[in-house]
Design an enzyme around this catalytic site. Structure first.
Site, short mmCIF file in Angstrom:
data_model
loop_
_atom_site.label_atom_id
_atom_site.label_comp_id
_atom_site.label_asym_id
_atom_site.label_seq_id
_atom_site.Cartn_x
_atom_site.Cartn_y
_atom_site.Cartn_z
CD1 TRP A 132 42.37 15.07 -7.49
CD2 TRP A 132 43.41 16.43 -6.05
NE1 TRP A 132 42.70 16.22 -8.16
CE2 TRP A 132 43.33 17.06 -7.30
CE3 TRP A 132 44.02 17.10 -5.00
CZ2 TRP A 132 43.84 18.34 -7.53
CZ3 TRP A 132 44.53 18.37 -5.22
CH2 TRP A 132 44.44 18.98 -6.46
CG HIS A 133 45.82 16.38 -1.78
ND1 HIS A 133 44.48 16.22 -1.48
CD2 HIS A 133 46.03 17.71 -1.89
CE1 HIS A 133 43.90 17.41 -1.41
NE2 HIS A 133 44.81 18.33 -1.66
N GLY A 134 47.77 12.42 -3.45
CA GLY A 134 48.89 11.49 -3.61
C GLY A 134 48.52 10.11 -3.10
#
Length: 276
Positions: A132-134
């Site tokens: 989700w963060h990258g």
């Protein structure tokens, strides 16, 4: 109370998070040449930077909303005081934790399955939380480590054993500091290089002079010291707002904090979580 909370958040960002940038970049931008002390200093500085940057952002958002009598859910609750990883995720980025639990973990079966399936659900949930963060291997590793850590905590709790509180906190905080290295590193190779240096306690002829770095960045050294004191305070911004009582002393402090922060806005870095 809204202005009070907004001032706390802005102070966290301007006076605690941003001054730590020199310590963080000095280590993570020279991952293969730093010595052990520099590696630990950079990892600890980033641990504080990301907390004060993101919790400051959250306090500002909640404070601005409260000015208009809109009450948003809190997002942080002294996470670095947690005694295990499960408690940490009940205190850190609480809205994301709630989303992952309700829309990923529970639909996968949550706790209503065989133990092996529950552990797999935990691991998969945090792998997705990392992504989700990258879309990078650094975030995948960070999520996987936290998923494995939560599995270990679950298995440990089933033994009925417990650790002394100081030891439990030290293990949890050390795990968090180490795993943040993956989150901040430019690449997986840089993360492994920093961790190898931290583990070996080695020095390097090309290592940055830590003493020169600290004396040349007294603001960063002050922010690091102040930040360590702040994270262990028994009353965080949520508690301060709940018990808020307006007074001339509070008004003067808020105005002073806002004025000093505004004077520093030209040097303020973008919020870290704008990257995600």
């Amino acid at each position: 109370a809204g202005v009070f909370l907004l001032a706390i958040g802005l102070a966290k960002k301007v006076f605690l998070a941003d001054p730590l940038v020199p310590f963080v970049t000095a280590g993570f931008d020279h991952a293969t040449t730093i010595g052990a002390l520099q590696a630990w200093l950079s990892a600890l500085a980033y641990t504080l930077q990301i907390y004060f940057d993101f919790s400051g952002y959250t306090d500002m958002a909640l404070g601005a909303a409260l000015i208009f009598n809109i009450r948003l859910p809190i997002n942080f609750d002294s996470p670095y005081r947690a005694l295990d990883l499960r408690a940490f995720w009940h205190r850190w980025h609480m809205t994301l934790s709630r989303f992952l639990r309700e829309y990923v973990y529970v639909p996968l079966g949550g706790n209503r399955a065989a133990e092996s399936r529950v552990l797999a659900n935990l691991l998969l949930t945090f792998l997705l939380g990392g992504l989700w963060h990258g879309a990078a291997w650094t975030f995948v590793c960070w999520g996987a480590l936290h998923g494995l850590g939560l599995c270990a905590v679950r298995l440990w709790r089933q033994t009925g054993l417990s650790l002394p509180a100081p030891l439990a906190w030290a293990i949890t905080f050390l795990f968090i500091v180490v795993t943040w290295v993956f989150f901040r590193a430019h690449a997986l190779s840089d993360a492994w290089a920093i961790l190898r240096t931290m583990a070996s306690l080695s020095t390097s002829d090309a290592a940055l002079d830590v003493r020169a770095l600290v004396t040349g960045n007294l603001a960063a050294a002050g922010a690091l010291s102040a930040g360590l004191l702040v994270i262990f305070q028994p009353r965080n911004s949520n508690a301060l707002v709940r018990s808020f009582a307006g007074s001339w002393m509070t008004a003067v402090a808020v105005v002073a904090a806002l004025m000093l922060a505004v004077l520093q806005l030209s040097t303020v870095a973008p919020f870290l979580y704008f990257n995600f």
